[in-house]
Design a protein around this motif. Structure first.
Motif, PDB file in Angstrom:
ATOM      1  N   GLY A   1      46.817-172.288 -12.373  1.00  0.00           N
ATOM      2  CA  GLY A   1      44.972-171.330 -11.864  1.00  0.00           C
ATOM      3  C   GLY A   1      45.560-170.606 -10.635  1.00  0.00           C
ATOM      4  O   GLY A   1      45.506-169.944  -9.689  1.00  0.00           O
ATOM      5  N   ALA A   2      46.846-171.255  -9.972  1.00  0.00           N
ATOM      6  CA  ALA A   2      47.980-170.256  -8.621  1.00  0.00           C
ATOM      7  C   ALA A   2      48.116-168.919  -8.655  1.00  0.00           C
ATOM      8  O   ALA A   2      48.506-168.860  -9.991  1.00  0.00           O
ATOM      9  CB  ALA A   2      48.788-171.332  -8.494  1.00  0.00           C
ATOM     10  N   VAL A   3      47.972-168.250  -8.206  1.00  0.00           N
ATOM     11  CA  VAL A   3      48.430-166.687  -8.299  1.00  0.00           C
ATOM     12  C   VAL A   3      50.254-166.598  -8.107  1.00  0.00           C
ATOM     13  O   VAL A   3      50.298-167.269  -7.351  1.00  0.00           O
ATOM     14  CB  VAL A   3      47.739-165.970  -7.082  1.00  0.00           C
ATOM     15  N   ILE A   4      50.481-165.992  -8.950  1.00  0.00           N
ATOM     16  CA  ILE A   4      51.785-166.336  -9.051  1.00  0.00           C
ATOM     17  C   ILE A   4      52.089-164.028  -8.525  1.00  0.00           C
ATOM     18  O   ILE A   4      51.558-162.814  -9.051  1.00  0.00           O
ATOM     19  CB  ILE A   4      53.017-165.639 -10.343  1.00  0.00           C
ATOM     20  N   LYS A   5      53.163-164.070  -7.329  1.00  0.00           N
ATOM     21  CA  LYS A   5      53.249-162.894  -6.960  1.00  0.00           C
ATOM     22  C   LYS A   5      54.324-162.212  -7.538  1.00  0.00           C
ATOM     23  O   LYS A   5      54.857-162.878  -8.731  1.00  0.00           O
ATOM     24  CB  LYS A   5      53.832-162.538  -5.357  1.00  0.00           C
ATOM     25  N   PRO A   6      54.522-160.938  -7.509  1.00  0.00           N
ATOM     26  CA  PRO A   6      55.324-160.164  -8.680  1.00  0.00           C
ATOM     27  C   PRO A   6      56.525-160.731  -8.560  1.00  0.00           C
ATOM     28  O   PRO A   6      57.428-160.289  -9.562  1.00  0.00           O
ATOM     29  CB  PRO A   6      54.694-158.168  -8.625  1.00  0.00           C
ATOM     30  N   GLU A   7      57.069-160.855  -7.122  1.00  0.00           N
ATOM     31  CA  GLU A   7      58.579-161.178  -7.191  1.00  0.00           C
ATOM     32  C   GLU A   7      58.543-162.177  -7.613  1.00  0.00           C
ATOM     33  O   GLU A   7      60.036-163.057  -7.393  1.00  0.00           O
ATOM     34  CB  GLU A   7      58.762-161.616  -5.610  1.00  0.00           C
ATOM     35  N   ASP A   8      57.825-163.800  -7.400  1.00  0.00           N
ATOM     36  CA  ASP A   8      58.036-164.528  -8.008  1.00  0.00           C
ATOM     37  C   ASP A   8      57.647-164.559  -9.165  1.00  0.00           C
ATOM     38  O   ASP A   8      58.228-165.958 -10.227  1.00  0.00           O
ATOM     39  CB  ASP A   8      56.977-165.609  -7.270  1.00  0.00           C
ATOM     40  N   TRP A   9      57.877-164.009 -10.291  1.00  0.00           N
ATOM     41  CA  TRP A   9      57.057-163.878 -11.883  1.00  0.00           C
ATOM     42  C   TRP A   9      58.272-164.439 -12.700  1.00  0.00           C
ATOM     43  O   TRP A   9      59.810-163.437 -12.279  1.00  0.00           O
ATOM     44  CB  TRP A   9      57.114-162.625 -12.228  1.00  0.00           C
ATOM     45  N   ASN A  10      58.402-165.186 -13.102  1.00  0.00           N
ATOM     46  CA  ASN A  10      59.778-165.612 -14.124  1.00  0.00           C
ATOM     47  C   ASN A  10      59.417-165.625 -15.455  1.00  0.00           C
ATOM     48  O   ASN A  10      58.268-166.113 -16.074  1.00  0.00           O
ATOM     49  CB  ASN A  10      60.298-167.146 -13.108  1.00  0.00           C
ATOM     50  N   GLN A  11      60.417-164.251 -16.095  1.00  0.00           N
ATOM     51  CA  GLN A  11      60.578-164.491 -17.518  1.00  0.00           C
ATOM     52  C   GLN A  11      59.971-165.581 -18.563  1.00  0.00           C
ATOM     53  O   GLN A  11      59.684-165.449 -19.891  1.00  0.00           O
ATOM     54  CB  GLN A  11      61.590-163.551 -18.082  1.00  0.00           C
ATOM     55  N   ARG A  12      61.078-166.422 -17.572  1.00  0.00           N
ATOM     56  CA  ARG A  12      61.187-167.486 -18.971  1.00  0.00           C
ATOM     57  C   ARG A  12      59.429-168.146 -19.335  1.00  0.00           C
ATOM     58  O   ARG A  12      59.729-168.973 -19.847  1.00  0.00           O
ATOM     59  CB  ARG A  12      62.135-169.381 -18.026  1.00  0.00           C
ATOM     60  N   ASP A  13      58.433-168.364 -17.887  1.00  0.00           N
ATOM     61  CA  ASP A  13      57.346-168.827 -18.134  1.00  0.00           C
ATOM     62  C   ASP A  13      56.583-167.781 -17.916  1.00  0.00           C
ATOM     63  O   ASP A  13      55.026-167.605 -18.120  1.00  0.00           O
ATOM     64  CB  ASP A  13      57.388-169.406 -16.299  1.00  0.00           C
ATOM     65  N   ALA A  14      56.982-166.291 -18.717  1.00  0.00           N
ATOM     66  CA  ALA A  14      55.750-165.313 -18.430  1.00  0.00           C
ATOM     67  C   ALA A  14      54.711-165.740 -19.835  1.00  0.00           C
ATOM     68  O   ALA A  14      53.529-165.444 -19.683  1.00  0.00           O
ATOM     69  CB  ALA A  14      56.634-163.837 -19.129  1.00  0.00           C
ATOM     70  N   VAL A  15      54.861-166.408 -20.989  1.00  0.00           N
ATOM     71  CA  VAL A  15      54.131-166.070 -22.480  1.00  0.00           C
ATOM     72  C   VAL A  15      52.989-167.566 -21.549  1.00  0.00           C
ATOM     73  O   VAL A  15      51.650-167.540 -21.585  1.00  0.00           O
ATOM     74  CB  VAL A  15      55.086-167.167 -23.303  1.00  0.00           C
ATOM     75  N   SER A  16      53.038-168.475 -20.949  1.00  0.00           N
ATOM     76  CA  SER A  16      52.745-169.196 -20.078  1.00  0.00           C
ATOM     77  C   SER A  16      51.615-169.043 -19.014  1.00  0.00           C
ATOM     78  O   SER A  16      50.518-169.805 -18.866  1.00  0.00           O
ATOM     79  CB  SER A  16      53.088-170.883 -20.106  1.00  0.00           C
ATOM     80  N   TYR A  17      52.023-167.970 -18.276  1.00  0.00           N
ATOM     81  CA  TYR A  17      50.580-167.208 -17.620  1.00  0.00           C
ATOM     82  C   TYR A  17      49.428-166.367 -18.197  1.00  0.00           C
ATOM     83  O   TYR A  17      49.796-166.117 -19.145  1.00  0.00           O
ATOM     84  CB  TYR A  17      51.145-166.243 -16.586  1.00  0.00           C
ATOM     85  N   ARG A  18      48.736-166.522 -17.131  1.00  0.00           N
ATOM     86  CA  ARG A  18      47.258-166.025 -17.453  1.00  0.00           C
ATOM     87  C   ARG A  18      47.145-164.335 -16.503  1.00  0.00           C
ATOM     88  O   ARG A  18      47.298-164.143 -15.327  1.00  0.00           O
ATOM     89  CB  ARG A  18      46.367-166.842 -17.273  1.00  0.00           C
TER      90      ARG A  18
END
Length: 535
Positions: A392-409
């Protein structure tokens, strides 16, 4: 009431098949059986027979077993009048969009003609054959030949259920025609489809040559193809017959094209472009297939839509609100594109959400959001999308990781830029689709509106909201418009039952005119092919 004279005219048609693009095309009916006339000065009866254990053992269907048990294990179809009514029903089954080749009408006809010479055992077997054939007819005409939820992966419909045994028992004691009619769909559209089937059979040819043009043809053009287009418009009765046809695309031709376009749900601009040309090239045989496929669908749909309901026709891009059989509101809609179809379903409206957030569904996340973000991280900020990880933690655009992208909401904030617009209409379904506003309202002016990712965008959603909530004190149109200006997410519960029906039909008739829509999801001819192969 017993008639003094009963005449049963039997005309069974051969199904002639031609192969076109791998689809069986059933031609217009032709007579194959001799005309039979049963001249009966009174209600004659053949001798009733008891069914021995051998005869009874051949019956496999539990409904038929119960039927004969209720009849004291005796033959039922002994009255020539009742049997004649049955034969009329069976010989007219094509009026319901059914296939004569799927029923043992040859055998029935031969035994009926020779009925006075049949042995006792043959009469018992003939009686069973008639009951089995009628039950097959009742099942097909009431709930269809195909189970939609197995045939399609985007259909969720409760199967219609009927007490066939009760219907069978009514046939002798009540009006035969009324008993049969009671099990058929009674919806207006189904009746319009039956009329459409009659109208299409008035056209005595099944096919015609394709029309090919390189560019659009419009008012003032003079080309050889114009004469062919005029012939086609005359054939479909959109243009009055002419003694001779000129090559000039004149004003009368333009008006005829507009009439044709309106019947087919096309923009009535009077120009023969790709869409109009495609519709002009669909043959009468193919249109008949389309009508039969739509009749099958209407046998799947609920017999009752409820006292108040929303009904949406996907290929027509239209939605109506109906209360007590009266259409109270009509709205244009935008539906799913072919690659992301709007599903067919029945549900119930539960609540509305003003200034909704949008939790982006898996398909759009995978196919749209992640690729766009991978190209440009500012995409998330531009679209007001907040990304959350599994905790539930916010991911900032600069910290966005494509490898984990599918698991993000991914959640889009409320506002005019939100893809859902400023209100959504919620009803439970397994597809996570709903009705909603849009931030691209100009798209409603398009004739073709299969543009969404599966959900349905509704024109004039605030007026619809005020109507459905029906509470001037809390949810007047003025108060709703003031609320959406706040960007505050607010939920409004429904205070009455409103059913929701997202349906698919692409053919019908109105006032003697055939109406067709583009088969957006290519369902019609595939369904017809499956139906023609169902025994």
């Amino acid at each position: 009431m017993i008639k003094k004279y009963l005449i049963v005219l039997i005309a069974i048609s051969i199904s002639l098949f031609a192969c076109k693009d791998g689809i069986k095309v059933e031609t217009m009916p032709e007579k194959t059986f001799e005309e039979i006339k049963l001249k009966i000065p009174k209600e004659n009866k053949i001798k009733q027979h008891s069914m021995d254990s051998t005869s009874f053992a051949v019956i496999k269907d539990s409904i038929i077993l119960s039927f004969y048990q209720k009849n004291n294990l005796k033959t039922f179809w002994v009255s020539d009048v009742v049997r004649g009514n049955l034969l009329q029903t069976l010989y007219n089954l094509e009026d319901e969009g059914l296939f004569k080749s799927h029923f043992p009408l040859d055998s029935i006809d031969k035994q009926e003609q020779n009925i006075t010479n049949l042995s006792d055992n043959d009469l018992v077997n003939y009686d069973i054959l008639l009951t089995e054939t009628l039950l097959k007819y009742l099942i097909k005409v009431s709930r269809g030949s195909i189970q939609p939820n197995k045939f399609y992966n985007d259909y969720t419909l409760n199967e219609n259920s009927f007490d066939y045994l009760t219907v069978l028992k009514k046939l002798q004691n009540e009006d035969f025609e009324a008993a049969i009619a009671s099990i058929k769909p009674q919806h207006l559209v189904y009746k319009q489809l039956k009329e459409a089937l009659k109208l299409i059979d008035e056209f005595k040819i099944n096919s015609f040559p394709r029309i090919d043009i390189e560019d659009k043809i419009r008012l003032g053009d003079s080309l050889e193809e114009v004469a062919v287009i005029k012939e086609r418009l005359i054939f479909w009765k959109d243009l009055s017959p002419k003694d001779s046809l000129t090559l000039l695309f004149d004003e009368e031709t333009e008006l005829a094209v507009q009439k044709f376009q309106m019947r087919h749900g096309l923009a009535p601009d009077g120009v023969v472009g790709a869409g109009t040309l495609s519709a002009l090239n669909i043959t009468p045989a193919e249109r008949k297939q389309q009508i039969i496929a739509n009749m099958e669908r209407w046998r799947w749909y609920p017999r009752s839509f409820g006292d108040e309901y929303i009904i949406l026709n996907i290929p027509d891009y239209s939605m109506q609100v109906v209360r007590n059989n009266d259409t109270t509101r009509s709205h244009k809609v935008i539906v799913g594109k072919a690659s992301r179809k709007t599903p067919v379903l029945n549900s119930k409206l539960t609540h509305l959400v003003f200034n909704p957030t949008w939790t982006i569904p898996p398909t759009i996340k995978k196919n749209d959001i992640i690729p766009a973000t991978a190209k440009n991280r500012s995409y998330l900020t531009d679209k007001n999308i907040t990304v959350y990880d599994r905790s539930g933690a916010v991911i900032k655009p600069e910290d966005w990781n494509q490898r984990d992208a599918v698991s993000y909401r991914y959640v889009q904030s409320p506002g005019n830029y939100n893809s859902l617009g400023l209100v959504k209409f919620m009803f439970p379904n397994k597809y996570a689709v709903y009705l909603h506003d849009t931030n691209s309202r100009s798209f409603f002016e398009r004739a073709t509106r299969s543009l969404s990712s599966g959900c349905v965008r509704v024109q004039n959603p605030f007026e619809l909201s005020a109507y459905l909530l029906d509470d001037e004190e809390k949810w007047s149109l003025e108060k709703i418009l003031n609320l959406v200006k706040t960007n505050k997410t607010t939920e409004a519960r429904m205070n009455r039952d409103v059913q929701v029906h997202l349906l698919y039909w692409s053919a019908w008739s109105e006032n003697g005119n055939l109406k067709f829509r583009d088969d957006l999801y290519e369902k019609d001819f595939k369904l017809y092919e499956a139906l023609s192969n169902q025994l």
